[in-house]
Design a protein around this motif. Sequence first.
Motif, PDB file in Angstrom:
ATOM      1  N   THR A  57      34.310 -32.327  48.811  1.00 56.22           N
ATOM      2  CA  THR A  57      35.488 -33.016  49.188  1.00 56.22           C
ATOM      3  C   THR A  57      35.988 -33.487  48.049  1.00 56.22           C
ATOM      4  OG1 THR A  57      34.087 -34.905  49.459  1.00 56.22           O
ATOM      5  CG2 THR A  57      34.257 -33.701  51.212  1.00 56.22           C
ATOM      6  N   ARG A  58      35.364 -33.598  46.881  1.00 55.01           N
ATOM      7  CA  ARG A  58      35.928 -34.423  45.518  1.00 55.01           C
ATOM      8  C   ARG A  58      34.936 -33.832  44.262  1.00 55.01           C
ATOM      9  NH1 ARG A  58      33.520 -39.709  44.534  1.00 55.01           N
ATOM     10  NH2 ARG A  58      32.247 -40.167  46.112  1.00 55.01           N
ATOM     11  N   MET A  59      35.472 -34.272  43.150  1.00 61.86           N
ATOM     12  CA  MET A  59      34.618 -34.118  41.958  1.00 61.86           C
ATOM     13  C   MET A  59      34.802 -35.346  40.988  1.00 61.86           C
ATOM     14  SD  MET A  59      36.851 -31.372  39.830  1.00 61.86           S
ATOM     15  CE  MET A  59      36.061 -31.681  37.945  1.00 61.86           C
ATOM     16  N   LYS A  60      33.777 -35.468  40.395  1.00 59.13           N
ATOM     17  CA  LYS A  60      33.661 -36.309  39.227  1.00 59.13           C
ATOM     18  C   LYS A  60      33.392 -35.465  37.918  1.00 59.13           C
ATOM     19  CE  LYS A  60      32.923 -40.907  41.279  1.00 59.13           C
ATOM     20  NZ  LYS A  60      32.003 -41.977  41.592  1.00 59.13           N
ATOM     21  N   GLU A  61      34.037 -35.870  36.870  1.00 63.46           N
ATOM     22  CA  GLU A  61      33.811 -35.041  35.691  1.00 63.46           C
ATOM     23  C   GLU A  61      33.620 -36.016  34.273  1.00 63.46           C
ATOM     24  OE1 GLU A  61      37.966 -33.410  35.267  1.00 63.46           O
ATOM     25  OE2 GLU A  61      36.492 -32.448  34.283  1.00 63.46           O
ATOM     26  N   SER A  62      32.647 -35.456  33.374  1.00 66.57           N
ATOM     27  CA  SER A  62      32.745 -36.228  32.015  1.00 66.57           C
ATOM     28  C   SER A  62      32.853 -34.729  31.186  1.00 66.57           C
ATOM     29  CB  SER A  62      31.504 -37.036  31.965  1.00 66.57           C
ATOM     30  OG  SER A  62      30.305 -36.089  31.895  1.00 66.57           O
ATOM     31  N   GLN A  63      32.544 -35.261  30.139  1.00 71.27           N
ATOM     32  CA  GLN A  63      32.676 -33.905  28.997  1.00 71.27           C
ATOM     33  C   GLN A  63      31.746 -33.326  29.297  1.00 71.27           C
ATOM     34  OE1 GLN A  63      32.706 -35.726  25.058  1.00 71.27           O
ATOM     35  NE2 GLN A  63      32.927 -33.772  24.095  1.00 71.27           N
ATOM     36  N   ASN A  72      26.084 -37.305  48.753  1.00 71.77           N
ATOM     37  CA  ASN A  72      25.478 -35.948  48.392  1.00 71.77           C
ATOM     38  C   ASN A  72      26.308 -35.124  47.390  1.00 71.77           C
ATOM     39  OD1 ASN A  72      23.065 -36.189  49.936  1.00 71.77           O
ATOM     40  ND2 ASN A  72      24.552 -35.613  51.757  1.00 71.77           N
ATOM     41  N   TYR A  73      25.891 -34.606  46.343  1.00 70.40           N
ATOM     42  CA  TYR A  73      26.450 -34.056  45.352  1.00 70.40           C
ATOM     43  C   TYR A  73      25.790 -33.060  44.554  1.00 70.40           C
ATOM     44  CZ  TYR A  73      24.272 -36.825  42.080  1.00 70.40           C
ATOM     45  OH  TYR A  73      23.322 -37.739  41.213  1.00 70.40           O
ATOM     46  N   HIS A  74      26.277 -31.926  44.070  1.00 68.38           N
ATOM     47  CA  HIS A  74      25.632 -30.658  43.201  1.00 68.38           C
ATOM     48  C   HIS A  74      26.163 -31.184  41.914  1.00 68.38           C
ATOM     49  CE1 HIS A  74      24.201 -28.254  46.313  1.00 68.38           C
ATOM     50  NE2 HIS A  74      25.241 -28.851  47.061  1.00 68.38           N
ATOM     51  N   TYR A  75      25.331 -31.257  40.911  1.00 63.27           N
ATOM     52  CA  TYR A  75      25.678 -31.461  39.389  1.00 63.27           C
ATOM     53  C   TYR A  75      25.841 -30.219  38.819  1.00 63.27           C
ATOM     54  CZ  TYR A  75      20.709 -30.751  38.099  1.00 63.27           C
ATOM     55  OH  TYR A  75      19.531 -30.364  37.681  1.00 63.27           O
ATOM     56  N   ILE A  84      29.338 -32.712  32.127  1.00 59.23           N
ATOM     57  CA  ILE A  84      28.743 -32.551  33.305  1.00 59.23           C
ATOM     58  C   ILE A  84      29.865 -32.682  34.479  1.00 59.23           C
ATOM     59  CG2 ILE A  84      28.497 -35.110  34.069  1.00 59.23           C
ATOM     60  CD1 ILE A  84      25.681 -33.882  35.188  1.00 59.23           C
ATOM     61  N   VAL A  85      29.933 -31.702  35.673  1.00 59.18           N
ATOM     62  CA  VAL A  85      30.758 -31.975  36.798  1.00 59.18           C
ATOM     63  C   VAL A  85      29.771 -32.286  37.940  1.00 59.18           C
ATOM     64  CG1 VAL A  85      32.383 -30.695  38.295  1.00 59.18           C
ATOM     65  CG2 VAL A  85      32.468 -30.511  35.977  1.00 59.18           C
ATOM     66  N   LEU A  86      30.266 -33.240  38.751  1.00 57.22           N
ATOM     67  CA  LEU A  86      29.523 -33.614  39.923  1.00 57.22           C
ATOM     68  C   LEU A  86      30.431 -32.990  41.184  1.00 57.22           C
ATOM     69  CD1 LEU A  86      28.238 -37.041  39.538  1.00 57.22           C
ATOM     70  CD2 LEU A  86      27.070 -34.941  38.920  1.00 57.22           C
ATOM     71  N   LEU A  87      30.155 -32.445  41.943  1.00 60.83           N
ATOM     72  CA  LEU A  87      31.070 -31.872  43.150  1.00 60.83           C
ATOM     73  C   LEU A  87      30.266 -32.607  44.747  1.00 60.83           C
ATOM     74  CD1 LEU A  87      31.445 -28.170  42.308  1.00 60.83           C
ATOM     75  CD2 LEU A  87      32.914 -29.922  42.269  1.00 60.83           C
TER      76      LEU A  87
END
Length: 120
Positions: free
Chosen positions: A68-74, A85-88, A76-79
């Motif tokens: 449904t969405r993502m978060k990211e840093s330099q 619940n997320y996958h890293y 790591i990406v979290l989906l």
Amino acid sequence: MAGQVFPVAFALFLILIFAYPLWAPLTAGYAYASNKSLQGVVTGAITETSIRLRTSEARSELKWTLFTRMKESQDIVLLYQNNYNYHYFPKKFFASDADWQSFRDLAARQTRQKPKVDSR
């Protein structure tokens, strides 16, 4: 007696709130140590339609529509599947900086705000 319950409950709540940053890494470490499938080599392939992962213990295919969405840093990406619940995907999963950047770009495209289904 009833007037003493609230201050005690509030004090316990504050203790839990301030202890969480210390406690959370310990539970994450335990989860990692107790799950052998997280400790082995992970291989996989990422395409326009899915993410395929393989370990010595399991195989999975995750369709992009699952996220449904993502978060990211330099690094790591979290989906996210939902709010909890997320996958890293850490940068070290990828063979090159170009592969890492391609994945980040694809994840951003695939997780744009999806249209809501009208349930009427």
